[in-house]
Write a protein that holds these residues in place. Structure first.
Motif, PDB file in Angstrom:
ATOM      1  N   PHE A   1       2.777  -6.298   5.987  1.00 30.87           N
ATOM      2  CA  PHE A   1       3.794  -5.401   6.542  1.00 30.87           C
ATOM      3  C   PHE A   1       4.034  -4.213   5.616  1.00 30.87           C
ATOM      4  O   PHE A   1       4.207  -3.077   6.084  1.00 30.87           O
ATOM      5  CB  PHE A   1       5.098  -6.167   6.775  1.00 30.87           C
ATOM      6  CG  PHE A   1       5.191  -6.805   8.128  1.00 30.87           C
ATOM      7  CD1 PHE A   1       5.925  -6.229   9.149  1.00 30.87           C
ATOM      8  CD2 PHE A   1       4.523  -7.995   8.389  1.00 30.87           C
ATOM      9  CE1 PHE A   1       6.002  -6.815  10.408  1.00 30.87           C
ATOM     10  CE2 PHE A   1       4.584  -8.599   9.638  1.00 30.87           C
ATOM     11  CZ  PHE A   1       5.334  -8.004  10.652  1.00 30.87           C
ATOM     12  N   ASN A   2       4.059  -4.477   4.324  1.00 30.59           N
ATOM     13  CA  ASN A   2       4.289  -3.398   3.361  1.00 30.59           C
ATOM     14  C   ASN A   2       3.073  -2.478   3.270  1.00 30.59           C
ATOM     15  O   ASN A   2       3.199  -1.252   3.335  1.00 30.59           O
ATOM     16  CB  ASN A   2       4.591  -4.002   1.992  1.00 30.59           C
ATOM     17  CG  ASN A   2       5.037  -2.962   0.989  1.00 30.59           C
ATOM     18  OD1 ASN A   2       5.730  -2.011   1.329  1.00 30.59           O
ATOM     19  ND2 ASN A   2       4.650  -3.141  -0.254  1.00 30.59           N
TER      20      ASN A   2
ATOM     21  N   SER B   1       2.427  -0.337   6.616  1.00 32.82           N
ATOM     22  CA  SER B   1       3.570   0.350   7.232  1.00 32.82           C
ATOM     23  C   SER B   1       3.220   1.798   7.603  1.00 32.82           C
ATOM     24  O   SER B   1       3.739   2.329   8.587  1.00 32.82           O
ATOM     25  CB  SER B   1       4.777   0.321   6.293  1.00 32.82           C
ATOM     26  OG  SER B   1       4.477   0.915   5.047  1.00 32.82           O
TER      27      SER B   1
ATOM     28  N   SER C   1       2.118   2.564  11.217  1.00 36.90           N
ATOM     29  CA  SER C   1       3.030   2.175  12.298  1.00 36.90           C
ATOM     30  C   SER C   1       3.215   3.254  13.359  1.00 36.90           C
ATOM     31  O   SER C   1       3.569   2.951  14.502  1.00 36.90           O
ATOM     32  CB  SER C   1       4.398   1.809  11.720  1.00 36.90           C
ATOM     33  OG  SER C   1       4.953   2.919  11.048  1.00 36.90           O
TER      34      SER C   1
ATOM     35  N   ALA D   1       7.879   2.424  10.365  1.00 36.70           N
ATOM     36  CA  ALA D   1       7.419   2.104   9.015  1.00 36.70           C
ATOM     37  C   ALA D   1       8.554   1.487   8.207  1.00 36.70           C
ATOM     38  O   ALA D   1       8.363   0.509   7.483  1.00 36.70           O
ATOM     39  CB  ALA D   1       6.903   3.359   8.321  1.00 36.70           C
ATOM     40  N   GLU D   2       9.751   2.056   8.366  1.00 32.83           N
ATOM     41  CA  GLU D   2      10.913   1.526   7.649  1.00 32.83           C
ATOM     42  C   GLU D   2      11.225   0.100   8.076  1.00 32.83           C
ATOM     43  O   GLU D   2      11.555  -0.759   7.247  1.00 32.83           O
ATOM     44  CB  GLU D   2      12.126   2.418   7.906  1.00 32.83           C
ATOM     45  CG  GLU D   2      13.355   2.016   7.110  1.00 32.83           C
ATOM     46  CD  GLU D   2      14.546   2.924   7.355  1.00 32.83           C
ATOM     47  OE1 GLU D   2      15.597   2.703   6.725  1.00 32.83           O
ATOM     48  OE2 GLU D   2      14.436   3.852   8.188  1.00 32.83           O
TER      49      GLU D   2
ATOM     50  N   MET E   1       9.068  -2.106   9.198  1.00 30.15           N
ATOM     51  CA  MET E   1       8.041  -2.980   8.630  1.00 30.15           C
ATOM     52  C   MET E   1       8.320  -3.263   7.160  1.00 30.15           C
ATOM     53  O   MET E   1       8.205  -4.412   6.699  1.00 30.15           O
ATOM     54  CB  MET E   1       6.656  -2.344   8.797  1.00 30.15           C
ATOM     55  CG  MET E   1       6.150  -2.317  10.230  1.00 30.15           C
ATOM     56  SD  MET E   1       4.495  -1.589  10.358  1.00 30.15           S
ATOM     57  CE  MET E   1       3.496  -2.844   9.541  1.00 30.15           C
ATOM     58  N   ILE E   2       8.700  -2.234   6.420  1.00 33.20           N
ATOM     59  CA  ILE E   2       8.989  -2.410   4.991  1.00 33.20           C
ATOM     60  C   ILE E   2      10.211  -3.303   4.803  1.00 33.20           C
ATOM     61  O   ILE E   2      10.235  -4.165   3.913  1.00 33.20           O
ATOM     62  CB  ILE E   2       9.199  -1.035   4.319  1.00 33.20           C
ATOM     63  CG1 ILE E   2       7.872  -0.264   4.294  1.00 33.20           C
ATOM     64  CG2 ILE E   2       9.741  -1.209   2.903  1.00 33.20           C
ATOM     65  CD1 ILE E   2       8.001   1.176   3.857  1.00 33.20           C
TER      66      ILE E   2
END
Length: 368
Positions: A120-121, A124, A127, A133-134, A136-137
């Motif tokens: 996920f990081n 991201s 995305s 992206a935020e 996912m992070i």
């Protein structure tokens, strides 16, 4: 009772006992087909059979129903590769959904949480939007924080803490980043170096030499990274171009010690790109463009998706080249870097356009 869960519990316990479905069926008085249906989730055992099953596996009924399924490292990596292919492919949303379902299903597997959080990081940026992206992070951050609080394995916990510090740093939460890094045990002793010498003394020369070659590999990259960080530190105050260039050049020269034999392995594109971005921050566009030329020349000649094997380089001949766990086309990543805001001042430069077109062409042609 979740019939899928109880089926997996039975499967896991049966394999742990190293018995067949037929043997288990005979003991509890059901057919092999019945056991098979339980394990694949098509049906579940009658409630009257639970005491018999619990007795056979030498656990309580409560333990049977609440049994935490532990995944082996191999099973975790199979899940990781399945999800990573989707994250790197055209359907990242499917990958996100699949990964979350695995986390829900195997919630007690902290190694799985570590690997999924890493995905996920790491992905991201693919995305499609800053908001996604935020998310996912943040999801990765929650997984790592869960590991920190609840995992009893120090190795997994410290890896999670290290990744978590990077996330906090990217969010400008510097104090939190320092806090989690300080929770990682830092040894002042190079144990592997001592072990390698012991193995060589005992006559296990190949094993000792392999450990030393791995130390050499890590030290080269660490030294290069330290030098680049020192160069960037001078952007914060003095902006001393002479010192910055000395550090940047030295970071490249460190790797050049093993050139040209190890060029494909050494990843010079990392330093060239870092150098170019530093020049742009200093307003040195011509020097930045020159560094980008060296960058594109390197990735044109060296396949960054499939670097050279360790065994082919004389000083790393004892190291094995394991197949990468990642399916991401690295040329896509290179193209995304060139699309970042820092390169806006160069968009109209003709040679920069040529470089971007070359990267896009490599991205289209390269199938990993």
């Amino acid at each position: 009772m979740d019939k899928l869960q109880i089926g997996e519990v039975i499967l896991k316990l049966r394999k742990k006992r190293e018995i067949t479905q037929e043997q288990l069926g005979k003991f509890i008085g059901v057919s092999t087909a019945a056991v098979s249906k339980w394990e694949v989730g098509n049906s579940y055992p009658d409630i009257t059979l639970l005491p018999v099953l619990a007795s056979f596996f030498n656990i309580s009924i409560d333990e049977l129903l609440n049994y935490k399924i532990e995944l082996s490292e191999k099973e975790v990596m199979e899940i990781f590769r399945e999800c990573e292919a989707m994250f790197a492919g055209e359907n990242i949303e499917k990958g996100i959904d699949t990964a979350k379902k695995y986390i829900e299903k195997y919630n007690s597997s902290y190694y799985l949480k570590l690997r999924i959080g890493f995905l996920f990081n790491m992905y991201s940026w693919r995305s499609g939007s800053e908001k996604k992206a935020e998310k996912m992070i943040n999801y990765a951050s929650k997984l790592f924080e869960d590991i920190e609080k609840n995992c009893g394995n120090s190795e997994i916990t410290e890896q999670a803490l290290y990744l978590l510090s990077g996330i906090y740093l990217s969010k400008d939460e510097d104090d939190r980043s320092v806090e989690v890094l300080n929770k990682i045990h830092k040894s002042e002793y190079n144990i592997d170096f001592m072990l390698a010498n012991i193995y060589i003394k005992k006559g296990d020369i190949k094993k000792g030499r392999k450990m030393l070659q791995m130390q050499l590999w890590k030290n080269i990259f660490e030294m290069s990274s330290v030098l680049m960080c020192l160069a960037k530190s001078y952007l914060k105050d003095k902006k001393d171009l002479d010192i910055i260039e000395k550090y940047c050049n030295l970071s490249i020269q460190v790797k050049k010690l093993l050139s040209p034999e190890a060029d494909s392995l050494l990843g010079f594109h990392i330093e060239y790109m870092g150098f170019a971005q530093i020049y742009l921050k200093l307003g040195e566009k011509e020097k930045a463009l020159d560094m980008l030329k060296r960058w594109i020349n390197y990735i044109e000649v060296n396949n960054i998706n499939d670097p050279k094997d360790f065994e082919s380089v004389w000083c790393f001949n004892e190291l094995s080249s394991n197949k990468s766990s990642f399916t991401l086309n690295m040329y896509e990543n290179m193209r995304k870097i060139l699309e970042e805001d820092i390169f806006d001042s160069m968009r109209e430069n003709e040679y920069f356009k040529i470089i971007l077109d070359k990267v896009k062409d490599m991205e289209r042609k390269t199938v990993k």
